[in-house]
Design a protein around this motif. Structure first.
Motif, PDB file in Angstrom:
ATOM      1  N   ARG A  59       8.467  10.726  -2.297  1.00 11.63           N
ATOM      2  CA  ARG A  59       8.612   9.686  -1.284  1.00 11.63           C
ATOM      3  C   ARG A  59       8.672   8.306  -1.930  1.00 11.63           C
ATOM      4  NH1 ARG A  59       4.282  11.648   3.363  1.00 11.63           N
ATOM      5  NH2 ARG A  59       5.200  13.709   3.721  1.00 11.63           N
ATOM      6  N   TYR A  60       7.818   8.123  -2.924  1.00 11.21           N
ATOM      7  CA  TYR A  60       7.802   6.856  -3.648  1.00 11.21           C
ATOM      8  C   TYR A  60       9.135   6.621  -4.357  1.00 11.21           C
ATOM      9  CZ  TYR A  60       6.444   3.646  -7.431  1.00 11.21           C
ATOM     10  OH  TYR A  60       6.369   2.610  -8.330  1.00 11.21           O
ATOM     11  N   MET A  61       9.661   7.655  -4.992  1.00 10.80           N
ATOM     12  CA  MET A  61      10.900   7.526  -5.751  1.00 10.80           C
ATOM     13  C   MET A  61      12.103   7.299  -4.848  1.00 10.80           C
ATOM     14  SD  MET A  61      10.222   8.024  -9.066  1.00 10.80           S
ATOM     15  CE  MET A  61      11.481   8.879  -9.983  1.00 10.80           C
ATOM     16  N   GLN A  62      12.032   7.772  -3.613  1.00 15.76           N
ATOM     17  CA  GLN A  62      13.172   7.703  -2.723  1.00 15.76           C
ATOM     18  C   GLN A  62      13.305   6.357  -2.014  1.00 15.76           C
ATOM     19  OE1 GLN A  62      12.314  11.097  -0.315  1.00 15.76           O
ATOM     20  NE2 GLN A  62      12.812  12.538  -1.941  1.00 15.76           N
ATOM     21  N   LEU A  63      12.333   5.469  -2.209  1.00 18.34           N
ATOM     22  CA  LEU A  63      12.387   4.143  -1.603  1.00 18.34           C
ATOM     23  C   LEU A  63      13.000   3.140  -2.578  1.00 18.34           C
ATOM     24  CD1 LEU A  63       8.806   4.058  -0.043  1.00 18.34           C
ATOM     25  CD2 LEU A  63      10.954   4.368   1.204  1.00 18.34           C
ATOM     26  N   LYS A  64      13.642   2.120  -2.044  1.00 26.12           N
ATOM     27  CA  LYS A  64      14.108   1.023  -2.891  1.00 26.12           C
ATOM     28  C   LYS A  64      12.891   0.357  -3.507  1.00 26.12           C
ATOM     29  CE  LYS A  64      18.200   0.035  -0.082  1.00 26.12           C
ATOM     30  NZ  LYS A  64      18.879  -0.985   0.762  1.00 26.12           N
ATOM     31  N   GLN A  65      12.961   0.083  -4.804  1.00 26.59           N
ATOM     32  CA  GLN A  65      11.791  -0.383  -5.530  1.00 26.59           C
ATOM     33  C   GLN A  65      12.024  -1.752  -6.154  1.00 26.59           C
ATOM     34  OE1 GLN A  65       8.826   1.250  -5.804  1.00 26.59           O
ATOM     35  NE2 GLN A  65       9.585   2.872  -4.468  1.00 26.59           N
ATOM     36  N   PRO A  66      10.967  -2.569  -6.239  1.00 29.73           N
ATOM     37  CA  PRO A  66      11.076  -3.875  -6.895  1.00 29.73           C
ATOM     38  C   PRO A  66      10.986  -3.741  -8.411  1.00 29.73           C
ATOM     39  CG  PRO A  66       8.845  -3.561  -6.151  1.00 29.73           C
ATOM     40  CD  PRO A  66       9.624  -2.352  -5.668  1.00 29.73           C
ATOM     41  N   PRO A  67      11.254  -4.795  -9.140  1.00 29.15           N
ATOM     42  CA  PRO A  67      11.079  -4.752 -10.608  1.00 29.15           C
ATOM     43  C   PRO A  67       9.621  -4.470 -10.973  1.00 29.15           C
ATOM     44  CG  PRO A  67      12.354  -6.676  -9.944  1.00 29.15           C
ATOM     45  CD  PRO A  67      11.817  -6.084  -8.682  1.00 29.15           C
ATOM     46  N   LEU A  68       9.446  -3.933 -12.160  1.00 31.28           N
ATOM     47  CA  LEU A  68       8.130  -3.656 -12.753  1.00 31.28           C
ATOM     48  C   LEU A  68       7.416  -2.477 -12.113  1.00 31.28           C
ATOM     49  CD1 LEU A  68       6.754  -7.296 -13.166  1.00 31.28           C
ATOM     50  CD2 LEU A  68       8.063  -5.939 -14.811  1.00 31.28           C
ATOM     51  N   ARG A  69       8.095  -1.736 -11.235  1.00 23.77           N
ATOM     52  CA  ARG A  69       7.424  -0.585 -10.632  1.00 23.77           C
ATOM     53  C   ARG A  69       7.178   0.486 -11.694  1.00 23.77           C
ATOM     54  NH1 ARG A  69      11.322   1.432 -12.491  1.00 23.77           N
ATOM     55  NH2 ARG A  69      13.355   1.913 -11.616  1.00 23.77           N
ATOM     56  N   VAL A 137       3.952  -2.669   7.546  1.00 30.50           N
ATOM     57  CA  VAL A 137       3.297  -3.922   7.940  1.00 30.50           C
ATOM     58  C   VAL A 137       1.780  -3.739   7.924  1.00 30.50           C
ATOM     59  CG1 VAL A 137       2.992  -5.613   9.781  1.00 30.50           C
ATOM     60  CG2 VAL A 137       5.275  -4.700   9.306  1.00 30.50           C
ATOM     61  N   ALA A 138       1.322  -2.677   8.559  1.00 30.18           N
ATOM     62  CA  ALA A 138      -0.121  -2.401   8.593  1.00 30.18           C
ATOM     63  C   ALA A 138      -0.660  -2.149   7.189  1.00 30.18           C
ATOM     64  CB  ALA A 138      -0.402  -1.199   9.488  1.00 30.18           C
ATOM     65  N   ALA A 139       0.104  -1.427   6.370  1.00 30.46           N
ATOM     66  CA  ALA A 139      -0.334  -1.151   5.002  1.00 30.46           C
ATOM     67  C   ALA A 139      -0.424  -2.436   4.189  1.00 30.46           C
ATOM     68  CB  ALA A 139       0.632  -0.167   4.332  1.00 30.46           C
ATOM     69  N   SER A 140       0.512  -3.351   4.393  1.00 25.43           N
ATOM     70  CA  SER A 140       0.496  -4.621   3.663  1.00 25.43           C
ATOM     71  C   SER A 140      -0.695  -5.474   4.092  1.00 25.43           C
ATOM     72  CB  SER A 140       1.807  -5.381   3.898  1.00 25.43           C
ATOM     73  OG  SER A 140       2.905  -4.655   3.387  1.00 25.43           O
ATOM     74  N   LEU A 141      -0.952  -5.541   5.389  1.00 18.69           N
ATOM     75  CA  LEU A 141      -2.124  -6.281   5.874  1.00 18.69           C
ATOM     76  C   LEU A 141      -3.408  -5.665   5.334  1.00 18.69           C
ATOM     77  CD1 LEU A 141      -1.104  -6.899   9.603  1.00 18.69           C
ATOM     78  CD2 LEU A 141      -1.214  -8.592   7.780  1.00 18.69           C
ATOM     79  N   ASP A 142      -3.427  -4.347   5.286  1.00 13.10           N
ATOM     80  CA  ASP A 142      -4.606  -3.647   4.786  1.00 13.10           C
ATOM     81  C   ASP A 142      -4.880  -4.000   3.329  1.00 13.10           C
ATOM     82  OD1 ASP A 142      -6.545  -1.148   4.967  1.00 13.10           O
ATOM     83  OD2 ASP A 142      -5.367  -0.909   3.130  1.00 13.10           O
ATOM     84  N   ILE A 143      -3.853  -3.949   2.479  1.00  8.91           N
ATOM     85  CA  ILE A 143      -4.086  -4.165   1.053  1.00  8.91           C
ATOM     86  C   ILE A 143      -4.380  -5.640   0.747  1.00  8.91           C
ATOM     87  CG2 ILE A 143      -1.700  -4.562   0.288  1.00  8.91           C
ATOM     88  CD1 ILE A 143      -2.381  -2.618  -2.071  1.00  8.91           C
ATOM     89  N   VAL A 144      -3.811  -6.553   1.534  1.00  5.06           N
ATOM     90  CA  VAL A 144      -4.145  -7.971   1.354  1.00  5.06           C
ATOM     91  C   VAL A 144      -5.618  -8.201   1.710  1.00  5.06           C
ATOM     92  CG1 VAL A 144      -3.750 -10.291   2.263  1.00  5.06           C
ATOM     93  CG2 VAL A 144      -1.800  -8.845   1.669  1.00  5.06           C
ATOM     94  N   THR A 145      -6.051  -7.611   2.816  1.00  2.00           N
ATOM     95  CA  THR A 145      -7.458  -7.720   3.218  1.00  2.00           C
ATOM     96  C   THR A 145      -8.364  -7.073   2.181  1.00  2.00           C
ATOM     97  OG1 THR A 145      -6.798  -7.622   5.546  1.00  2.00           O
ATOM     98  CG2 THR A 145      -9.113  -7.230   5.049  1.00  2.00           C
ATOM     99  N   THR A 185       8.229  -3.591  -1.862  1.00  3.08           N
ATOM    100  CA  THR A 185       8.896  -2.351  -1.445  1.00  3.08           C
ATOM    101  C   THR A 185       9.187  -2.364   0.049  1.00  3.08           C
ATOM    102  OG1 THR A 185       7.831  -1.087  -3.220  1.00  3.08           O
ATOM    103  CG2 THR A 185       8.710   0.162  -1.365  1.00  3.08           C
ATOM    104  N   SER A 186       8.214  -2.824   0.821  1.00  2.00           N
ATOM    105  CA  SER A 186       8.414  -2.907   2.273  1.00  2.00           C
ATOM    106  C   SER A 186       9.559  -3.855   2.606  1.00  2.00           C
ATOM    107  CB  SER A 186       7.124  -3.385   2.947  1.00  2.00           C
ATOM    108  OG  SER A 186       6.061  -2.484   2.698  1.00  2.00           O
ATOM    109  N   HIS A 187       9.604  -4.975   1.921  1.00  2.00           N
ATOM    110  CA  HIS A 187      10.666  -5.955   2.159  1.00  2.00           C
ATOM    111  C   HIS A 187      12.038  -5.394   1.791  1.00  2.00           C
ATOM    112  CE1 HIS A 187      12.838  -9.745   2.322  1.00  2.00           C
ATOM    113  NE2 HIS A 187      13.237  -9.546   1.069  1.00  2.00           N
ATOM    114  N   LEU A 188      12.128  -4.745   0.636  1.00  2.00           N
ATOM    115  CA  LEU A 188      13.412  -4.189   0.192  1.00  2.00           C
ATOM    116  C   LEU A 188      13.911  -3.093   1.125  1.00  2.00           C
ATOM    117  CD1 LEU A 188      12.835  -3.978  -3.668  1.00  2.00           C
ATOM    118  CD2 LEU A 188      14.378  -5.530  -2.457  1.00  2.00           C
ATOM    119  N   ASN A 189      12.992  -2.454   1.817  1.00  2.00           N
ATOM    120  CA  ASN A 189      13.371  -1.403   2.764  1.00  2.00           C
ATOM    121  C   ASN A 189      13.333  -1.894   4.211  1.00  2.00           C
ATOM    122  OD1 ASN A 189      13.607   1.335   1.149  1.00  2.00           O
ATOM    123  ND2 ASN A 189      11.901   0.199   0.250  1.00  2.00           N
ATOM    124  N   ASN A 190      13.409  -3.237   4.361  1.00  2.00           N
ATOM    125  CA  ASN A 190      13.487  -3.861   5.698  1.00  2.00           C
ATOM    126  C   ASN A 190      12.292  -3.514   6.587  1.00  2.00           C
ATOM    127  OD1 ASN A 190      16.047  -5.069   5.139  1.00  2.00           O
ATOM    128  ND2 ASN A 190      17.015  -3.076   5.501  1.00  2.00           N
TER     129      ASN A 190
END
Length: 215
Positions: A59-69, A137-145, A185-190
């Motif tokens: 699943r991780y590999m199948q998503l568009k990824q940012p640099p340094l992944r 979105v929820a995952a991003s808020l979670d990890i920032v918190t 990753t979330s941004h690159l995958n809209n």
């Protein structure tokens, strides 16, 4: 300053010995990763549960990824080490605080235990949010918190036991990097992971280490 909240704090027995303190995050973290990797597949005969050890990696590999992944195999060993270090740090901070004659230090140790429990919950829920329920979105808020709570926990523990706080710095650094990966990753995958996964090519037909849209 945060307060000690017994209802939001792990039992003191968890912090009583290094073994218990270390094994809790390691085993629960591994268990959640294992649960996410389980996949329901329907065959011509019946519905079976198929344990695919590389499901989350795919699943991780199948998503568009940012640099340094990093490659997906890195995450398991890194998290195991970080969970072990944070578990030991929780034991150290609790043990040092409980033996202190300073009431302020004792209170800080208890407050740290509450913060530690909260950050552990935030940590454990991230993978189901991102990979299981596909809620970037929820995952991003979670990890920032989570990163913010961990930063504050380091500050609290630094007043109780310096080694405990230092044990969390690698964890904080990795969280900062993971926050970048999650949001990028979330941004690159809209911000929609539902339709971004594509079938993996059969083994031997293509390079299984190649990311989608990598070029």
């Amino acid at each position: 300053m945060t307060a000690f909240i017994p209802a939001l704090t792990l039992p003191s027995a968890v912090f009583a010995t290094p073994a218990a303190a270390i094994l809790l995050p390691v085993t629960v973290g591994a268990g959640i990763g294992y649960a996410i990797r389980r996949k329901s597949v329907k065959t011509k005969q019946d519905l079976v549960l198929m344990d695919t050890a590389k499901e989350t990696q795919k699943r991780y590999m199948q998503l568009k990824q940012p640099p340094l992944r990093p490659p997906p195999w890195v995450f398991g060993p890194v998290w195991t080490i970080l969970y072990g270090m944070m578990g030991y740090a929780s034991y150290r901070a609790w043990h040092t605080g409980s033996l202190s004659l300073n009431p302020v230090t004792r209170d800080l140790a208890k407050q740290g235990a509450t913060l530690y429990t909260i950050q552990l919950g935030l940590n454990f829920i991230w993978m189901p949010l991102f990979f299981g329920w596909k809620r970037p979105v929820a995952a991003s808020l979670d990890i920032v918190t989570l990163t913010g709570v961990t930063s504050y926990l380091i500050y609290i523990w630094s007043q109780v036991d310096q080694l405990s706080s230092w044990c969390l710095y690698p964890y904080l650094g990795w969280l900062s990097f993971a926050t970048y990966l999650c949001i990028a990753t979330s941004h690159l995958n809209n911000w929609d992971l539902e339709e971004k996964e594509v079938p993996m090519p059969p083994e031997g037909k293509a390079d299984s280490n190649k990311f989608v849209n990598e070029k």
